[in-house]
Enzyme design. Structure first.
Site, PDB file in Angstrom:
ATOM      1  N   PHE A  82       0.904  -3.091   4.556  1.00 14.58           N
ATOM      2  CA  PHE A  82       1.128  -4.496   4.727  1.00 14.58           C
ATOM      3  C   PHE A  82       2.640  -4.791   4.664  1.00 14.58           C
ATOM      4  O   PHE A  82       3.308  -4.280   3.758  1.00 14.58           O
ATOM      5  CB  PHE A  82       0.500  -5.050   3.442  1.00 14.58           C
ATOM      6  CG  PHE A  82       0.003  -6.407   3.459  1.00 14.58           C
ATOM      7  CD1 PHE A  82      -1.284  -6.647   3.826  1.00 14.58           C
ATOM      8  CD2 PHE A  82       0.824  -7.441   3.030  1.00 14.58           C
ATOM      9  CE1 PHE A  82      -1.772  -7.935   3.761  1.00 14.58           C
ATOM     10  CE2 PHE A  82       0.332  -8.718   2.976  1.00 14.58           C
ATOM     11  CZ  PHE A  82      -0.969  -8.976   3.344  1.00 14.58           C
ATOM     12  N   HIS A 133      -9.800   1.549  -0.792  1.00 13.26           N
ATOM     13  CA  HIS A 133      -8.344   1.447  -0.666  1.00 13.26           C
ATOM     14  C   HIS A 133      -7.749   0.924  -1.974  1.00 13.26           C
ATOM     15  O   HIS A 133      -7.899  -0.241  -2.306  1.00 13.26           O
ATOM     16  CB  HIS A 133      -7.983   0.540   0.501  1.00 13.26           C
ATOM     17  CG  HIS A 133      -6.525   0.525   0.827  1.00 13.26           C
ATOM     18  ND1 HIS A 133      -5.593   1.280   0.139  1.00 13.26           N
ATOM     19  CD2 HIS A 133      -5.829  -0.159   1.771  1.00 13.26           C
ATOM     20  CE1 HIS A 133      -4.394   1.065   0.643  1.00 13.26           C
ATOM     21  NE2 HIS A 133      -4.506   0.193   1.625  1.00 13.26           N
ATOM     22  N   GLU A 189      -2.582   4.365  13.624  1.00 13.84           N
ATOM     23  CA  GLU A 189      -2.265   5.646  12.979  1.00 13.84           C
ATOM     24  C   GLU A 189      -2.719   6.818  13.854  1.00 13.84           C
ATOM     25  O   GLU A 189      -2.030   7.831  13.958  1.00 13.84           O
ATOM     26  CB  GLU A 189      -2.929   5.735  11.594  1.00 13.84           C
ATOM     27  CG  GLU A 189      -2.485   6.978  10.809  1.00 13.84           C
ATOM     28  CD  GLU A 189      -3.037   7.020   9.380  1.00 13.84           C
ATOM     29  OE1 GLU A 189      -3.947   6.222   9.061  1.00 13.84           O
ATOM     30  OE2 GLU A 189      -2.552   7.866   8.602  1.00 13.84           O
ATOM     31  N   CYS A 231       0.797  -1.231   0.000  1.00 16.60           N
ATOM     32  CA  CYS A 231       0.000   0.000   0.000  1.00 16.60           C
ATOM     33  C   CYS A 231       0.830   1.283   0.000  1.00 16.60           C
ATOM     34  O   CYS A 231       0.286   2.366  -0.159  1.00 16.60           O
ATOM     35  CB  CYS A 231      -0.947  -0.004   1.184  1.00 16.60           C
ATOM     36  SG  CYS A 231      -1.676  -1.621   1.435  1.00 16.60           S
ATOM     37  N   HIS A 288      -3.632   7.665   6.114  1.00 14.23           N
ATOM     38  CA  HIS A 288      -3.747   6.383   5.417  1.00 14.23           C
ATOM     39  C   HIS A 288      -5.185   5.882   5.627  1.00 14.23           C
ATOM     40  O   HIS A 288      -5.845   5.497   4.680  1.00 14.23           O
ATOM     41  CB  HIS A 288      -2.707   5.406   5.970  1.00 14.23           C
ATOM     42  CG  HIS A 288      -2.668   4.108   5.246  1.00 14.23           C
ATOM     43  ND1 HIS A 288      -2.522   4.028   3.882  1.00 14.23           N
ATOM     44  CD2 HIS A 288      -2.781   2.823   5.688  1.00 14.23           C
ATOM     45  CE1 HIS A 288      -2.538   2.753   3.511  1.00 14.23           C
ATOM     46  NE2 HIS A 288      -2.696   2.001   4.584  1.00 14.23           N
ATOM     47  N   LYS A 311     -10.015   7.620   1.581  1.00 10.02           N
ATOM     48  CA  LYS A 311     -10.396   6.235   1.237  1.00 10.02           C
ATOM     49  C   LYS A 311     -11.881   6.015   1.527  1.00 10.02           C
ATOM     50  O   LYS A 311     -12.460   5.035   1.087  1.00 10.02           O
ATOM     51  CB  LYS A 311      -9.527   5.241   1.996  1.00 10.02           C
ATOM     52  CG  LYS A 311      -8.083   5.245   1.497  1.00 10.02           C
ATOM     53  CD  LYS A 311      -7.231   4.179   2.139  1.00 10.02           C
ATOM     54  CE  LYS A 311      -5.809   4.217   1.598  1.00 10.02           C
ATOM     55  NZ  LYS A 311      -5.013   5.351   2.108  1.00 10.02           N
TER      56      LYS A 311
END
Lengths: 397, 315
Positions: A386, A328, A304, A160, A293, A323
């Site tokens: 990830f 995403h 986060e 990502c 994110h 998002k």
């Protein structure tokens, strides 16, 4: 630091930058059931799909219909061409001074998953084409060729954070004098592979995602592409082109905690944000907006959120997860969100975080809830992947 | 780009030769066959915790092993950056996950092979195993994956200015499935069998640290063009490691005749260059007949165009 002279984006909320921007202002998301993927989950898991079939994209891009294209290539060429035109790169004479750096998680997986069972039956020519297109690199070379870009090209695959890392790579090439102009960003297609992969991790929401809400249960998988044109000051001045902003700072760090989950305190995220601000020479208090994110998973948003509180010492600026509009887009997200960040700076606007109702109990953070016009000088954009890959970019006027 | 103060400190390699944990591997070279060749698997139990690595594919184990060995040889316990080059990523887990939903349907799938299928799995695992919170990047660009990763390390050190130890690995995995396709589709040059390897280097910019060779030049061009020929002319390497025909007076040695053909083979090329410059007996063992060997260029030409020039010098 380098300048930005063009942007291009394609996502579930628009086929170009203008339509993406319109949807952002109208609080219109692009989440819905897939039209193009034959999966068991097609009426269970909503996704953020680009509203064009491959055939329509081939037509739109005037590509040779006899060739086989991965959706990855098509989306990449679409968004990269827009950034290219925006920055008037057609007029650049020395094509070897333009580099192309792209990020992707799964490359041409959309083709591979359709054809790999039949590989043994294929004729040689079809086999070479389809299998070659599985490689992450293929869309990069195809887009570079389509735009007659002849400088260095390479492909980043850090899940990502791929596009954000491609932007860093591009900025360094310019700093080292190895390119004057770099088209940098990323792309990912929706695929049965990623839908099932993320579903097996139990982090997909059956409803439109609710980032940073206490009731969030997961993300909506999506597709798209986003690119920026990075340019050296000298080249920009020589061409007499107006910049959209600057890349002021960046950092790539690793959480090194777990293969898929983030550490609860967001160690890698804190390092990425604070080092990016440090490189930019900017105090956290000078940040006007954070494009987080914000995937909408339990784990990411808590981690986060904690990292934001640490970096901003409790005084977190206006922030939102776009998002909630696009879903995403994996490896593309850093590129698409870079484009949104530059739009925020140029139009003096911050976007809402859709569907937010209640702040996360342990966090008490409230994201931006309406479109708000204000001066935006500095934007921090986060892309956390990830595998523990954390990247933050700082954009400025 | 001419480089200053960039060194390769140590290296480690699992390949179709007995390169792993055997400093004199070149004295017992394995002949190449016509068939696809897989790496000689090390005795994993000897080096890795079997419980922790039980579910790991071969490529992950080889990557972890070589990373640890290179660090050990360099005498370091920490890394500042992990940069991984892999064109095909984790093929075994990718096909395993594809097969799982093809055969079992799309419900109740186990996530393990998906988690281990992404290209950045390798770099993520290495970072976790040595607790490296620093720079972490994975580059996947076919035959230029390794070169553009090495360039990434160079650009990172150039920017950071302080002393850094960077892991740079070139890793590709051959599965029965991919071997079948590579062979049938003739993806590669026919001269050598398709193969695989995990090769890594500790690249650093610390004059005071252990140095095996100096990385003196790196250039990426559109093709084997005049720029590359000019570099050969100006820099005068004593030997070129390449599988291509190169118009120059410098002797050329085809290193793929030792390691086979795969997308990150140039990492093996660099590994061989380090061996040739640091071990006196390597030269004659592999069949390089150059009297004085101080500087080696590795030239990689991509079948679809593009070319790389790497150059190393004895320290």
């Amino acid at each position: 630091m380098t300048w930005i002279t063009g942007i291009g984006a394609v996502s579930a909320i628009g086929l170009d930058v203008a339509s993406n921007y319109k949807s952002l202002l109208e609080s219109k998301d692009g989440i819905g059931y897939t039209e193009y993927i034959d999966t068991y989950h097609k009426r269970i898991l909503p996704v953020g799909e680009v509203k064009l079939s491959n055939e329509q994209l081939i037509d739109l891009l005037s590509l040779d219909k006899r060739d086989i294209y991965s959706r990855t290539e098509l989306l990449s060429i679409k968004a990269a061409s827009e950034a290219y035109q925006h920055a008037h790169l057609g007029e650049v004479k020395d094509r070897t001074r333009i580099a192309f750096i792209s990020g992707t998680s799964v490359g041409g997986m959309d083709l591979s998953e359709r054809y790999y069972k039949g590989y043994e039956l294929e004729g040689k020519k079809e086999l070479v084409t389809k299998f070659r297109k599985h490689g992450c690199y293929k869309h990069t070379e195809s887009a570079a060729k389509a735009l007659n870009v002849q400088g260095i090209s390479t492909t980043i695959s850090t899940a990502c954070s791929s596009a954000a890392n491609a932007i860093i790579y591009g900025a360094r090439l310019i700093d080292a004098g190895m390119a004057d102009i770099v088209i940098a960003g990323g792309v990912d297609p929706l695929s049965k592979f990623t839908i099932n992969g993320f579903n097996s991790l139990k982090i997909l929401d059956t409803e439109p995602t609710r980032p940073f809400d206490d009731s969030r249960v997961g993300l909506n998988l999506a597709e798209g592409a986003g690119y920026v044109v990075l340019e050296s000051e000298q080249s920009m001045k020589q061409r007499g082109i107006q910049p959209l902003g600057r890349l002021l700072g960046y950092a790539n760090t690793c959480d090194a905690y777990h293969q898929t989950a983030s550490s609860p305190e967001g160690k890698g995220a804190v390092l990425a944000m604070s080092r990016a601000l440090e490189l930019a020479g900017i105090q956290p208090s000078a940040v006007d907006y954070v494009n987080v994110h914000g995937t909408g998973t339990q784990n990411n948003d808590l981690s986060e959120g904690n990292a934001l509180k640490t970096v901003f010492n409790g005084k977190v600026p206006s922030f939102s997860s776009t998002k909630s509009y696009t879903g995403h887009t994996l490896g593309a997200s850093g590129g698409i969100e870079a484009a949104y960040s530059l739009l925020a700076i140029n139009n003096g606007v911050v976007y809402p975080n859709l569907r937010f109702k209640t702040s996360i109990a342990d966090l008490g953070l409230i994201p931006q809830q309406q479109v708000e016009y204000k001066t935006v000088n500095v934007v921090l954009s986060n892309s956390f992947g990830f595998g523990g890959n954390n990247t933050s970019l700082v954009f400025g006027r | 780009m001419q480089l200053q103060n960039i060194y390769i400190g140590s290296s480690s390699c699992v390949s179709i030769q007995e390169t792993f944990d055997n400093p004199l591997w070149f004295e017992s070279l394995k002949p190449l066959t016509k068939e696809p060749m897989k790496v000689l698997a090390p005795d994993y139990k000897k080096f890795l915790d079997p419980t922790a690595t039980r579910r790991m594919s071969k490529v992950l184990k080889n990557s972890l092993l070589t990373a640890r060995q290179a660090m050990e040889q360099q005498g370091i316990a920490e890394l500042d950056a992990v940069i991984t080059a892999t064109a095909w990523g984790c093929q075994e887990d990718t096909t395993k996950f594809l097969d799982s939903f093809e055969s079992m349907g799309e419900e109740l799938l186990s996530p393990t092979s998906f988690i281990q299928s992404t290209h950045n799995t390798i770099g993520g695992l290495i970072a976790m195993s040595v607790k490296c919170n620093g720079y972490n990047n994975t580059i996947s660009h076919d035959f230029m994956s390794f070169e553009t990763s090495l360039l990434d390390a160079v650009l990172l050190m150039r920017e950071n200015k302080q002393a850094m130890n960077c892991y740079v690995g070139g890793i590709d995995e051959l599965t029965d499935f991919s071997a079948g396709i590579f062979t049938k589709a003739q993806c590669f040059n026919d001269a050598h069998p398709v193969a695989e390897a995990a090769t890594c280097f500790i690249v650093h910019n610390n004059e005071a640290q252990k140095k095996a060779v100096k990385l003196s030049n790196i250039a990426l061009t559109q093709s084997l063009d005049q720029t590359v020929l000019d570099l050969i002319q100006q820099n005068k390497p004593d030997l070129i490691l390449s599988s291509s025909v190169i118009a120059s007076d410098v002797p050329v040695f085809d290193y793929r005749g030792l390691c086979g053909e795969f997308t990150t083979a140039s990492a093996f090329g660099l590994y061989l260059a380090v061996e040739l410059l640091t071990k006196a007996s390597a030269k004659s063992a592999v069949g390089v007949s150059v009297a004085v060997l101080k500087k080696i260029a590795i030239i990689n030409v991509y079948p679809e165009g593009r070319c790389s020039y790497l150059e190393v010098e004895a320290c």
